[in-house]
Scaffold this active site. Structure first.
Site, PDB file in Angstrom:
ATOM      1  N   GLU A  22       0.786  -1.336  -0.075  1.00  0.00           N
ATOM      2  CA  GLU A  22      -0.034  -0.072  -0.018  1.00  0.00           C
ATOM      3  C   GLU A  22       0.799   1.177  -0.170  1.00  0.00           C
ATOM      4  OE1 GLU A  22      -4.110  -0.664   2.156  1.00  0.00           O
ATOM      5  OE2 GLU A  22      -2.314  -1.149   3.638  1.00  0.00           O
ATOM      6  N   TYR A  54     -16.015  25.872  -2.056  1.00  0.00           N
ATOM      7  CA  TYR A  54     -16.001  24.337  -2.199  1.00  0.00           C
ATOM      8  C   TYR A  54     -14.745  23.874  -3.104  1.00  0.00           C
ATOM      9  CZ  TYR A  54     -19.608  25.249  -5.586  1.00  0.00           C
ATOM     10  OH  TYR A  54     -20.438  25.803  -6.757  1.00  0.00           O
ATOM     11  N   GLU A  74      -8.303   6.836   9.617  1.00  0.00           N
ATOM     12  CA  GLU A  74      -8.561   7.664  11.046  1.00  0.00           C
ATOM     13  C   GLU A  74      -7.619   9.043  11.257  1.00  0.00           C
ATOM     14  OE1 GLU A  74      -9.896   3.661  11.967  1.00  0.00           O
ATOM     15  OE2 GLU A  74      -8.148   4.505  11.163  1.00  0.00           O
ATOM     16  N   LYS A  99     -12.381   4.189   1.500  1.00  0.00           N
ATOM     17  CA  LYS A  99     -11.437   3.189   0.708  1.00  0.00           C
ATOM     18  C   LYS A  99     -12.163   2.226  -0.070  1.00  0.00           C
ATOM     19  CE  LYS A  99      -6.813   1.514   1.822  1.00  0.00           C
ATOM     20  NZ  LYS A  99      -5.753   1.273   2.830  1.00  0.00           N
TER      21      LYS A  99
END
Length: 118
Positions: A22, A54, A74, A99
């Protein structure tokens, strides 16, 4: 105040994860965001400088995720929340960070946080 500005389905390609593989490939992250914002002022002025931009928020979130390369969702979610509160003056937000495709039998995995007071 109950006004909000929404960003839904913001897709960012970034390095995130704890496994060695990863750390070598970009993965797609999806961000859904609701931010408290008093929309009466920009509504009255019809001036973008009075609104929560935005496009700028989306660009900043993308840049943060690409640069930070966190291991955990997190950590990424907390970092995004902090930067939105610090850099854009967002008092309250609800953030979902997903994810997709990580667990073969699930559409996505993710975290949802809420920070600040309305």
């Amino acid at each position: 105040m109950t006004d909000s500005v929404l960003i839904e389905g913001l897709a960012v390609e970034a390095i995130i994860g704890v496994y060695d593989w990863e750390r070598e490939v970009s993965q797609r992250l999806l961000v859904d965001l609701e931010m408290a914002w008093d929309n009466r002022v920009p509504a009255a002025s019809d001036d973008v400088s009075d609104a929560l931009d935005y496009a700028m928020v989306s660009e900043r979130i993308s840049a943060y995720l690409v640069q930070a390369q966190p291991q955990l969702l997190e950590t990424a979610a907390e970092g995004i929340a902090s930067l939105l509160q610090d850099e854009f003056g967002v008092r309250w937000l609800r953030l979902t960070l997903r994810k997709p495709g990580v667990v073969p039998t699930a559409a996505a995995v993710g975290v949802k946080i809420e920070r600040g007071g309305r």
